[in-house]
Scaffold this active site. Structure first.
Site, PDB file in Angstrom:
ATOM      1  CD  GLU A  79      57.389  10.787  31.853  1.00 51.66           C
ATOM      2  OE1 GLU A  79      58.426  11.392  32.089  1.00 51.66           O
ATOM      3  OE2 GLU A  79      57.281   9.422  32.164  1.00 51.66           O
ATOM      4  NE  ARG A 111      66.931  12.998  24.555  1.00 53.66           N
ATOM      5  CZ  ARG A 111      66.385  13.030  23.436  1.00 53.66           C
ATOM      6  NH1 ARG A 111      65.021  13.169  23.254  1.00 53.66           N
ATOM      7  NH2 ARG A 111      67.161  12.983  22.190  1.00 53.66           N
ATOM      8  N   PRO A 117      62.755   7.823  25.573  1.00 49.81           N
ATOM      9  CG  PRO A 117      60.781   6.867  24.687  1.00 49.81           C
ATOM     10  CD  PRO A 117      61.773   6.597  25.825  1.00 49.81           C
ATOM     11  CE  LYS A 118      61.986  10.570  31.032  1.00 49.06           C
ATOM     12  NZ  LYS A 118      60.898  10.600  31.951  1.00 49.06           N
ATOM     13  CE  LYS A 119      60.166  14.893  19.815  1.00 49.29           C
ATOM     14  NZ  LYS A 119      59.808  14.801  18.508  1.00 49.29           N
TER      15      LYS A 119
END
Length: 263
Positions: A79, A111, A117-119
Site C-alpha cells: 500500500e 472502503r 480512500p483506497k484505489k
C-alpha cells in the site's frame, strides 16, 4: 433465502461470496517507510475536511509505503499514500488523504468498513543493496518514488510507538441509489495491540509526479523533514463515527454541488 437470513449474513458484498471475511484483522511483520515532508499550507487547508484542523505553522505530510506480507483475510499486499497530521477537538491524530494498493479485498473492506480512500494501483517496497526503495505506479506511470538509507540509525522507539497509537481519521462516503450521499461521516479508528519489532531512521528523498487520477503532487514536496523505517505486528481496530456531516442542516444534493478538484 429468508429476510432474517439476509440480515444475519449481511456484512459485505456480494452477499453469498463476500469480498473479505469478518474481522478482527491482524497484521504480522507489517513494514513501513514513512517520509515526512513540508508542503504548502494553503493546499492542506483546501484538502482536509472540517472539523479536522491542520497546523499552518507546520504544514506536514507523511508519505507512506507499507508492505503487508501476512494480514488476516486480506493476504499479502502493498500500500502507498499520503497521511496528514491533524487535530480533532484538540487531540492530535492523522487524516488519510489517499491510498493506493494492489489487492481487491482490502480495497473493498477498507472502503466499506472504515472509509479508507483506497484505489487500485501498483505500489512496492523493497531493499535495493544499501537503500530502502518505495515506488507507486498508476498504470504505466510512476507517480511516487521514495528512498531511504537502510537502517542507518535506530529511531526513537517511544516516539514511533506513540505515533502508531494516535487516532486516525477517515472520510467515509457511501452514496444512496439516487447518487446523493447516504453516509457521509468522519470515522475515527486506532491501531491496537501494537508490537514494535524495530525502527530506524536515515537520509531520505521523495519525488511525486502529477497524474490526473492519482493526485499526489497536489501536495508538493518542499522539503523532506524526516524518515522512519519500521516493522510491527498490529491489529487494525474497527472504527467509530466521530462526526456526521449529514446531521448538519447544510445538506445538498449532487445536482446542487460544484466541484473544483484543482482548488
Amino acid at each position: 433465502m429468508r429476510e432474517d437470513e439476509v440480515r444475519e449474513r449481511a456484512f459485505s458484498m456480494p452477499l453469498t461470496s463476500p469480498a473479505f471475511p469478518p474481522g478482527p484483522y491482524r497484521f504480522v511483520d507489517r513494514e513501513y517507510l514513512i517520509i515526512t515532508y513540508r508542503t504548502e499550507p494553503a493546499r492542506l487547508r483546501a484538502l482536509v475536511p472540517e472539523p479536522l484542523e491542520v497546523d499552518a505553522r507546520q504544514p506536514l505530510v507523511k508519505y507512506e509505503f507499507i508492505r503487508m506480507p501476512d494480514s488476516t483475510g486480506f493476504g499479502d499486499y502493498t500500500e502507498s499514500g499520503q497521511v496528514i497530521p491533524v487535530t480533532f477537538h484538540g487531540r492530535a491524530g492523522a487524516y488519510s488523504h489517499c491510498m493506493f494498493l494492489n489487492d481487491e479485498p482490502p480495497i473493498a473492506g477498507g472502503r466499506e468498513l472504515w472509509g479508507f480512500p483506497k484505489k487500485l494501483a501498483n505500489p512496492s517496497l523493497r531493499t535495493e543493496v544499501d537503500a530502502l526503495v518505495g515506488t507507486l505506479d498508476y498504470g504505466p506511470v510512476r507517480v511516487a518514488t521514495g528512498t531511504m538509507g537502510y537502517k542507518h540509525r535506530p529511531a526513537d522507539r517511544a516516539a514511533v510507538l506513540a505515533a502508531l497509537q494516535e487516532p486516525n481519521f477517515l472520510l467515509k462516503i457511501i452514496p444512496h441509489v439516487d447518487g446523493t450521499p447516504r453516509i457521509c461521516e468522519l470515522v475515527e479508528y486506532r491501531l491496537e495491540d501494537v508490537a514494535l519489532k524495530g525502527a530506524w531512521t536515515g537520509p531520505a528523498a521523495l519525488d511525486l509526479t502529477s497524474h490526473a487520477l492519482a493526485l499526489l503532487a497536489e501536495l508538493p514536496v518542499l522539503e523532506v523533514v524526516s524518515a522512519v523505517h519500521l516493522v510491527a505486528d498490529l491489529t487494525l481496530g474497527l472504527g467509530k463515527v466521530a462526526h456526521d456531516y449529514l446531521a448538519t442542516p447544510h445538506r445538498q444534493t449532487v445536482k446542487e454541488r460544484t466541484y473544483d478538484y484543482a482548488a
